[in-house]
Design an enzyme around this catalytic site. Sequence first.
Site, PDB file in Angstrom:
ATOM      1  N   LYS A 222      34.314  36.807  39.086  1.00  0.00           N
ATOM      2  CA  LYS A 222      35.069  35.687  38.498  1.00  0.00           C
ATOM      3  C   LYS A 222      36.543  35.765  38.899  1.00  0.00           C
ATOM      4  O   LYS A 222      37.120  34.793  39.379  1.00  0.00           O
ATOM      5  CB  LYS A 222      34.974  35.718  36.981  1.00  0.00           C
ATOM      6  CG  LYS A 222      35.957  34.774  36.282  1.00  0.00           C
ATOM      7  CD  LYS A 222      35.843  34.797  34.776  1.00  0.00           C
ATOM      8  CE  LYS A 222      36.694  35.864  34.167  1.00  0.00           C
ATOM      9  NZ  LYS A 222      38.116  35.533  33.998  1.00  0.00           N
ATOM     10  N   ASN A 223      37.153  36.952  38.725  1.00  0.00           N
ATOM     11  CA  ASN A 223      38.595  37.049  38.918  1.00  0.00           C
ATOM     12  C   ASN A 223      39.013  37.048  40.375  1.00  0.00           C
ATOM     13  O   ASN A 223      40.190  36.910  40.684  1.00  0.00           O
ATOM     14  CB  ASN A 223      39.144  38.264  38.169  1.00  0.00           C
ATOM     15  CG  ASN A 223      39.066  38.031  36.664  1.00  0.00           C
ATOM     16  OD1 ASN A 223      38.883  36.891  36.223  1.00  0.00           O
ATOM     17  ND2 ASN A 223      39.159  39.093  35.888  1.00  0.00           N
TER      18      ASN A 223
ATOM     19  N   CYS B 241      41.976  32.863  27.576  1.00  0.00           N
ATOM     20  CA  CYS B 241      41.737  33.699  26.394  1.00  0.00           C
ATOM     21  C   CYS B 241      43.077  34.151  25.798  1.00  0.00           C
ATOM     22  O   CYS B 241      43.947  34.653  26.502  1.00  0.00           O
ATOM     23  CB  CYS B 241      40.907  34.923  26.776  1.00  0.00           C
ATOM     24  SG  CYS B 241      39.206  34.489  27.168  1.00  0.00           S
TER      25      CYS B 241
ATOM     26  N   ASP C 259      39.229  45.065  30.709  1.00  0.00           N
ATOM     27  CA  ASP C 259      38.182  44.058  30.482  1.00  0.00           C
ATOM     28  C   ASP C 259      36.850  44.677  30.094  1.00  0.00           C
ATOM     29  O   ASP C 259      35.897  43.954  29.808  1.00  0.00           O
ATOM     30  CB  ASP C 259      37.997  43.193  31.740  1.00  0.00           C
ATOM     31  CG  ASP C 259      39.194  42.318  31.988  1.00  0.00           C
ATOM     32  OD1 ASP C 259      39.302  41.754  33.088  1.00  0.00           O
ATOM     33  OD2 ASP C 259      40.051  42.210  31.086  1.00  0.00           O
TER      34      ASP C 259
ATOM     35  N   ARG D 211      32.347  31.251  30.116  1.00  0.00           N
ATOM     36  CA  ARG D 211      33.410  31.110  31.112  1.00  0.00           C
ATOM     37  C   ARG D 211      33.246  32.137  32.222  1.00  0.00           C
ATOM     38  O   ARG D 211      33.660  31.918  33.346  1.00  0.00           O
ATOM     39  CB  ARG D 211      34.783  31.326  30.449  1.00  0.00           C
ATOM     40  CG  ARG D 211      35.202  30.204  29.531  1.00  0.00           C
ATOM     41  CD  ARG D 211      36.588  30.461  29.015  1.00  0.00           C
ATOM     42  NE  ARG D 211      37.442  30.887  30.114  1.00  0.00           N
ATOM     43  CZ  ARG D 211      38.565  31.580  29.939  1.00  0.00           C
ATOM     44  NH1 ARG D 211      38.949  31.917  28.724  1.00  0.00           N
ATOM     45  NH2 ARG D 211      39.299  31.928  30.964  1.00  0.00           N
TER      46      ARG D 211
ATOM     47  N   ARG E  64      50.519  36.416  26.847  1.00  0.00           N
ATOM     48  CA  ARG E  64      50.254  36.541  28.285  1.00  0.00           C
ATOM     49  C   ARG E  64      51.298  35.755  29.056  1.00  0.00           C
ATOM     50  O   ARG E  64      51.062  34.685  29.569  1.00  0.00           O
ATOM     51  CB  ARG E  64      48.827  36.093  28.586  1.00  0.00           C
ATOM     52  CG  ARG E  64      47.782  36.915  27.810  1.00  0.00           C
ATOM     53  CD  ARG E  64      46.360  36.506  28.083  1.00  0.00           C
ATOM     54  NE  ARG E  64      45.907  36.972  29.393  1.00  0.00           N
ATOM     55  CZ  ARG E  64      44.721  36.610  29.913  1.00  0.00           C
ATOM     56  NH1 ARG E  64      43.962  35.754  29.275  1.00  0.00           N
ATOM     57  NH2 ARG E  64      44.355  37.077  31.090  1.00  0.00           N
TER      58      ARG E  64
HETATM   59  C1  EPZ Z   1      44.012  39.277  34.906  1.00  0.00           C
HETATM   60  O1  EPZ Z   1      44.829  38.663  33.916  1.00  0.00           O
HETATM   61  C2  EPZ Z   1      42.593  38.947  34.522  1.00  0.00           C
HETATM   62  N1  EPZ Z   1      42.416  37.497  34.517  1.00  0.00           N
HETATM   63  C3  EPZ Z   1      42.267  39.509  33.148  1.00  0.00           C
HETATM   64  O2  EPZ Z   1      40.878  39.315  32.953  1.00  0.00           O
HETATM   65  C4  EPZ Z   1      42.532  41.013  33.124  1.00  0.00           C
HETATM   66  O3  EPZ Z   1      42.376  41.470  31.795  1.00  0.00           O
HETATM   67  C5  EPZ Z   1      43.936  41.310  33.612  1.00  0.00           C
HETATM   68  O4  EPZ Z   1      44.162  40.709  34.902  1.00  0.00           O
HETATM   69  C6  EPZ Z   1      44.193  42.807  33.741  1.00  0.00           C
HETATM   70  O5  EPZ Z   1      43.266  43.363  34.630  1.00  0.00           O
HETATM   71  C7  EPZ Z   1      42.264  36.862  35.690  1.00  0.00           C
HETATM   72  O6  EPZ Z   1      42.260  37.486  36.743  1.00  0.00           O
HETATM   73  C8  EPZ Z   1      42.079  35.378  35.622  1.00  0.00           C
HETATM   74  P1  EPZ Z   1      48.082  40.859  34.325  1.00  0.00           P
HETATM   75  P2  EPZ Z   1      46.424  38.569  34.145  1.00  0.00           P
HETATM   76  O7  EPZ Z   1      49.082  39.932  34.881  1.00  0.00           O
HETATM   77  O8  EPZ Z   1      46.685  38.287  35.574  1.00  0.00           O
HETATM   78  C9  EPZ Z   1      51.708  41.612  31.368  1.00  0.00           C
HETATM   79  C10 EPZ Z   1      38.943  38.582  31.941  1.00  0.00           C
HETATM   80  O9  EPZ Z   1      38.411  39.057  30.923  1.00  0.00           O
HETATM   81  N2  EPZ Z   1      52.355  40.550  32.156  1.00  0.00           N
HETATM   82  O10 EPZ Z   1      47.566  41.987  35.166  1.00  0.00           O
HETATM   83  O11 EPZ Z   1      46.973  37.648  33.140  1.00  0.00           O
HETATM   84  C11 EPZ Z   1      50.531  41.075  30.564  1.00  0.00           C
HETATM   85  O12 EPZ Z   1      50.964  40.541  29.329  1.00  0.00           O
HETATM   86  C12 EPZ Z   1      40.432  38.399  31.952  1.00  0.00           C
HETATM   87  O13 EPZ Z   1      38.370  38.313  33.012  1.00  0.00           O
HETATM   88  C13 EPZ Z   1      53.675  40.212  31.884  1.00  0.00           C
HETATM   89  O14 EPZ Z   1      54.297  40.770  30.994  1.00  0.00           O
HETATM   90  O15 EPZ Z   1      46.838  40.057  33.800  1.00  0.00           O
HETATM   91  C14 EPZ Z   1      49.668  42.299  30.392  1.00  0.00           C
HETATM   92  O16 EPZ Z   1      50.158  43.088  29.329  1.00  0.00           O
HETATM   93  C15 EPZ Z   1      41.037  38.649  30.589  1.00  0.00           C
HETATM   94  N3  EPZ Z   1      54.265  39.235  32.631  1.00  0.00           N
HETATM   95  C16 EPZ Z   1      49.897  43.062  31.707  1.00  0.00           C
HETATM   96  O17 EPZ Z   1      51.126  42.573  32.244  1.00  0.00           O
HETATM   97  C17 EPZ Z   1      53.610  38.590  33.639  1.00  0.00           C
HETATM   98  O18 EPZ Z   1      54.211  37.720  34.300  1.00  0.00           O
HETATM   99  C18 EPZ Z   1      48.807  42.850  32.732  1.00  0.00           C
HETATM  100  O19 EPZ Z   1      48.666  41.460  32.932  1.00  0.00           O
HETATM  101  C19 EPZ Z   1      52.264  38.950  33.909  1.00  0.00           C
HETATM  102  C20 EPZ Z   1      51.656  39.940  33.161  1.00  0.00           C
END
Ligand code: EPZ
Length: 421
Positions: free
Chosen positions: A22-23, A117, A307, A400, A122
């Site tokens: 998916k991702n 979600c 995840d 989803r 986020r």
């Molecule tokens: C991706 O989300 C995935 N979603 C998430 O999977 C997954 O949990 C996550 O990566 C971590 O592996 C998709 O790929 C669509 P991050 P993303 O940016 O990109 C903080 C699922 O279940 N952060 O790696 O949003 C954030 O708050 C979903 O498939 C900032 O602070 O994750 C978090 O604490 C749920 N500022 C950490 O970094 C930003 O601009 C990691 O977030 C971006 C992120």
Amino acid sequence: MASYEINGGNLLNGTVTISGAKNAAVAILPAALLVSGKCRIENVPDISDVRILLEILEGMGVKIYKPERHVVELDCTDLQYTEPDPTQVTQLRASYYLMGAQLGRFGKAHVALPGGCNFAARPIDQHIKGFLALGAEVDETDNYIAMEPGENGLHGNRVSLDMASVGATMNVMLAATLLPGQTIIENAAKEPHIVDLANFLNTMGARITGAGTDTIKIKGVNSLKGGCYAIIPDQIEAGTYMAAVTAVGGNVLVQNVIPKHMECITSKLEEMGAKIINYDDSIRIIRNGRLRKATVKTRPYPGFPTDMQAQVCVCMTIAGGVSRLTESVYETRFFGYCTELESMGANIQINGKTATVSGVERLYGATVCAHDLRAGAALVIAGLAAEGTTRVEDIHFVERGYEDLIDKFTALGAEISRIED
Ligand code: EPZ
């Protein structure tokens, strides 16, 4: 709304085939916007996030053909700049990739803020940091991100992320691929889907190196040609089925996986009592003894994935002894499902980033509610392991990210059905 009704207790036996990641898919499909030609993308998971994204791309003028299930052909040869439909964009988190892809292709972007979600705050400040470094002027209104070239135009640059953000890493990659000069992303995320996106772009003519490490280099090219690409198998879907066998018991061959991507999950499930045999593109998992306690801390790849937090927690609820589960990516993720598990008899104490899980003899069926994608998947596993009948409500979250979940679990011997409320 729809629900799953599950009669728990049946062992899981047989074979399950894992779908495309998916991702990876939700980043690779928007990446097609960068390609002045036709892309044929295979092993695309048939899930609602992908269906919504394809509708958004079609609304932006992309010609889309679906010659067969799991295959999508996208033609962006004559694509003109069109803003994505905001009502659709707000339905999923991954729509933020449209920002980087639009900026990369057209030198400007106007995209509504993403949805998805809401198990944690986020933000997308790291994405914006990347776009600014590439020379964009970014205007953040309440509901939109609008970008255009700054006074020095758009150009490659060094982007140093404050945390290894998956989304920001991929969005900067999308924005930088067609820009003049070289972009270096430091503190890049290393998840398998990031490597998959880089491989897709390189197949179309990009010049990206270092994906899968914490430093990614992108040498801008003038254009990308069409081509064919197959998406990798879904690490988290595979992990979810493996956690289900660990919790419920049984003997299952998980097909269409990349064992290397599963190592962080496999080792923990083995520690808890599962027997695991790795083959080239499949894994057999067997569990027939008592589950053992474990200590898990989620980390960015190659650590134990956030995840998979909810799914492994279900295994802990019925393991012998006291397990500890620490979350290092999203602090509030526990709240999406722990209360629901407690209504099924689990004993979980949450203290900040750590949940202490005291194993109980068994879980009991109850009516529970999915609050996000992986929480919902975990409640399905709990229902399969529980004594009695469980009803999981609000399963649109689950659909989803999990293709054919009912069929796949039914084929393994589970008693699970979908009910339209
Ligand atoms: C991706 O989300 C995935 N979603 C998430 O999977 C997954 O949990 C996550 O990566 C971590 O592996 C998709 O790929 C669509 P991050 P993303 O940016 O990109 C903080 C699922 O279940 N952060 O790696 O949003 C954030 O708050 C979903 O498939 C900032 O602070 O994750 C978090 O604490 C749920 N500022 C950490 O970094 C930003 O601009 C990691 O977030 C971006 C992120």
